[in-house]
Scaffold this active site. Structure first.
Site, short mmCIF file in Angstrom:
data_model
loop_
_atom_site.label_atom_id
_atom_site.label_comp_id
_atom_site.label_asym_id
_atom_site.label_seq_id
_atom_site.Cartn_x
_atom_site.Cartn_y
_atom_site.Cartn_z
N ASN A 99 10.75 -3.60 5.94
CA ASN A 99 11.77 -2.85 5.08
C ASN A 99 10.81 -1.53 5.03
OD1 ASN A 99 11.97 -2.07 1.74
ND2 ASN A 99 13.80 -1.69 3.09
N GLY A 100 11.74 -0.50 5.23
CA GLY A 100 11.40 0.94 5.12
C GLY A 100 11.95 1.97 6.09
N CYS A 115 8.41 -3.11 -7.34
CA CYS A 115 8.81 -1.98 -7.80
C CYS A 115 7.68 -1.18 -8.80
CB CYS A 115 9.96 -2.36 -9.00
SG CYS A 115 10.78 -0.89 -9.95
N ARG A 123 18.38 2.82 1.94
CA ARG A 123 18.99 4.16 1.82
C ARG A 123 19.97 4.57 2.71
NH1 ARG A 123 13.40 7.14 0.98
NH2 ARG A 123 13.08 5.39 2.47
N PRO A 167 18.26 -4.30 -2.27
CA PRO A 167 18.30 -4.23 -3.72
C PRO A 167 18.40 -2.61 -4.04
CG PRO A 167 16.47 -5.58 -3.49
CD PRO A 167 16.75 -5.19 -2.14
C1 LIG Z 1 17.78 4.30 -6.00
C2 LIG Z 1 16.75 2.84 -5.55
C3 LIG Z 1 16.93 2.03 -6.31
C4 LIG Z 1 16.15 0.72 -6.04
N1 LIG Z 1 15.93 -0.41 -6.73
C5 LIG Z 1 15.21 -1.24 -6.26
C6 LIG Z 1 15.36 -2.74 -6.88
O1 LIG Z 1 16.16 -2.83 -7.92
N2 LIG Z 1 14.70 -3.86 -6.26
C7 LIG Z 1 13.87 -3.78 -5.37
O2 LIG Z 1 13.23 -4.41 -4.83
N3 LIG Z 1 13.71 -2.45 -4.64
C8 LIG Z 1 14.48 -1.17 -5.04
N4 LIG Z 1 14.43 -0.28 -4.37
C9 LIG Z 1 13.56 -0.20 -3.09
C10 LIG Z 1 14.59 -0.49 -2.03
O3 LIG Z 1 15.01 -2.09 -1.95
C11 LIG Z 1 13.67 -0.47 -0.66
O4 LIG Z 1 12.64 -1.40 -0.52
C12 LIG Z 1 13.39 1.23 -0.29
O5 LIG Z 1 14.25 1.92 -0.57
C13 LIG Z 1 12.92 1.31 1.13
O6 LIG Z 1 13.86 1.02 2.09
P1 LIG Z 1 14.68 2.20 2.83
O7 LIG Z 1 13.68 3.04 3.29
O8 LIG Z 1 15.56 1.35 3.80
O9 LIG Z 1 15.68 2.81 1.83
C14 LIG Z 1 15.22 0.83 -4.72
C15 LIG Z 1 15.12 2.01 -4.02
C16 LIG Z 1 16.11 3.19 -4.47
C17 LIG Z 1 16.30 4.22 -3.44
#
Ligand SMILES: Cc1cc2nc3c(=O)[nH]c(=O)nc-3n(C[C@H](O)[C@H](O)[C@H](O)COP(=O)(O)O)c2cc1C
Length: 325
Positions: free
Chosen positions: A213-214, A111, A238, A17
């Site tokens: 995740n990450g 969050c 991302r 999300p």
């Molecule tokens: C622009 C943006 C908005 C996000 N909004 C949410 C959200 O609504 N709910 C949530 O649980 N995490 C949110 N996240 C965190 C992501 O779900 C994820 O945990 C985080 O980006 C790490 O994963 P990645 O490295 O694959 O991006 C958000 C991240 C970004 C960059």
């Protein structure tokens, strides 16, 4: 409980999300290429849903929060993500998610946004594990399978105590963003800790699926991280920026200029149809992501950034400039 979670392939790959990124418009575009194994909505305030529907009596068609909660059949299985620190609000919003036809409900406990933490929700939940357990139990009253998305600790890594507390409530799935609240997204995700999280799951709640995740860059990268850690699946966030073909296994570098620009035009159209009340400027982070990696990209991006409405976007995207950069 028998649910879609038990029917997923192993390993599996899900879409994170991301507020104002993986909105209904972008999710529609993604589902036209290749769906992840599970889609998540952006997070929605459970308190906000209650206040607008029950106190203000706002009709659902006018309710902006319900617009965030919309999904199309092609996205299934799709999970509604909500947040609150009040069990009764979580129970309310989870039941609504069930009525709206979602396949599951996900509780945001990670969050770091100050306005959400101030309410005791999001990552603040890590500091109140007993309340977190009540929140999970409240969501379960909806009859939907309940999942949790969280981090590895608040100021410091605290996997043992925190994940044990959540897992004692036997959620259907648990997503672990491998950073503490304090680390925000500033350091590399601690994939070296995912094996420990899997061990805690095996001990406390072996039927709960566990998702890492990450920083997962691609499906290939995710497969490797799953093999190394023993996770059941990975969540990608991302990496979807500028690449709706991510779950089809395509790397961003393989996308042609034509594919990028056509995808962006389609996304802008869906955004104008599905998100009419949202600011046009939210599209600009997509301009940065899609309009890159080809000759003339910087110039076109500059022009796109100057547009102020979908109508202006249409004029530019129908011009020679857009097709012949
Ligand atoms: C622009 C943006 C908005 C996000 N909004 C949410 C959200 O609504 N709910 C949530 O649980 N995490 C949110 N996240 C965190 C992501 O779900 C994820 O945990 C985080 O980006 C790490 O994963 P990645 O490295 O694959 O991006 C958000 C991240 C970004 C960059």
């Amino acid at each position: 409980m028998d649910s879609f979670w038990n029917k997923l392939p192993k390993p599996f790959f899900v879409l994170a999300p991301m507020a104002d990124v993986t909105d209904p418009a972008y999710r529609r575009l993604i589902s036209e290429t290749k769906n992840p194994d599970v889609m998540w909505t952006e997070f929605v305030s459970a308190d906000g849903l209650y206040a607008t529907r029950e106190k203000k009596k706002m009709p659902d068609v006018e309710n902006p929060l319900l617009r965030d909660f919309q999904f199309s059949e092609s996205e299934r299985p799709v999970v509604a993500q909500i947040f609150s620190s009040k069990p009764e609000m979580i129970a309310y919003a989870s039941k609504l998610a069930a009525e709206l036809g979602f396949d599951g409900v996900d509780l945001n406990m990670g969050c770091p946004d100050k306005s959400i933490e101030k309410q005791g929700a999001g990552a603040a939940m890590i500091k109140t594990p007993e309340l977190a357990k009540e929140i999970i139990a409240a969501a379960r009253t909806s009859g939907l399978p309940v999942s949790v998305k969280t981090r590895i600790g608040y100021n410091a890594v605290n996997l043992e105590e925190w994940l044990t507390a959540i897992l004692e409530e036997k959620p259907a799935a648990l997503t672990v963003h491998l950073r503490t609240r304090k680390e925000m997204s500033k350091v590399d995700a601690h994939w070296e800790l995912m094996g420990n999280a899997v061990e805690i799951r095996n001990r406390v709640s072996p039927d709960t699926l566990i998702i890492g995740n990450g920083d997962v860059q691609s499906i290939e990268d995710g497969k490797k991280k799953i093999v190394d850690s023993g996770a059941d699946g990975v969540m990608l966030g991302r990496a979807i920026f500028g690449n709706p073909w991510l779950f089809a296994g395509r790397a961003s570098e393989s996308l042609s200029k034509e594919e990028r620009l056509a995808a962006l035009a389609q996304l802008a159209r869906y955004f104008s149809e599905l998100r009419p009340a949202k600011s046009y400027h939210l599209l600009k982070k997509h301009f940065k992501a899609f309009v890159s990696g080809f000759d003339g990209a910087a110039e076109l991006r500059g022009k796109l950034m100057e547009t102020n409405s979908y109508q202006e976007f249409l004029v530019l995207s129908n011009s020679k400039e857009y097709s012949s950069v």
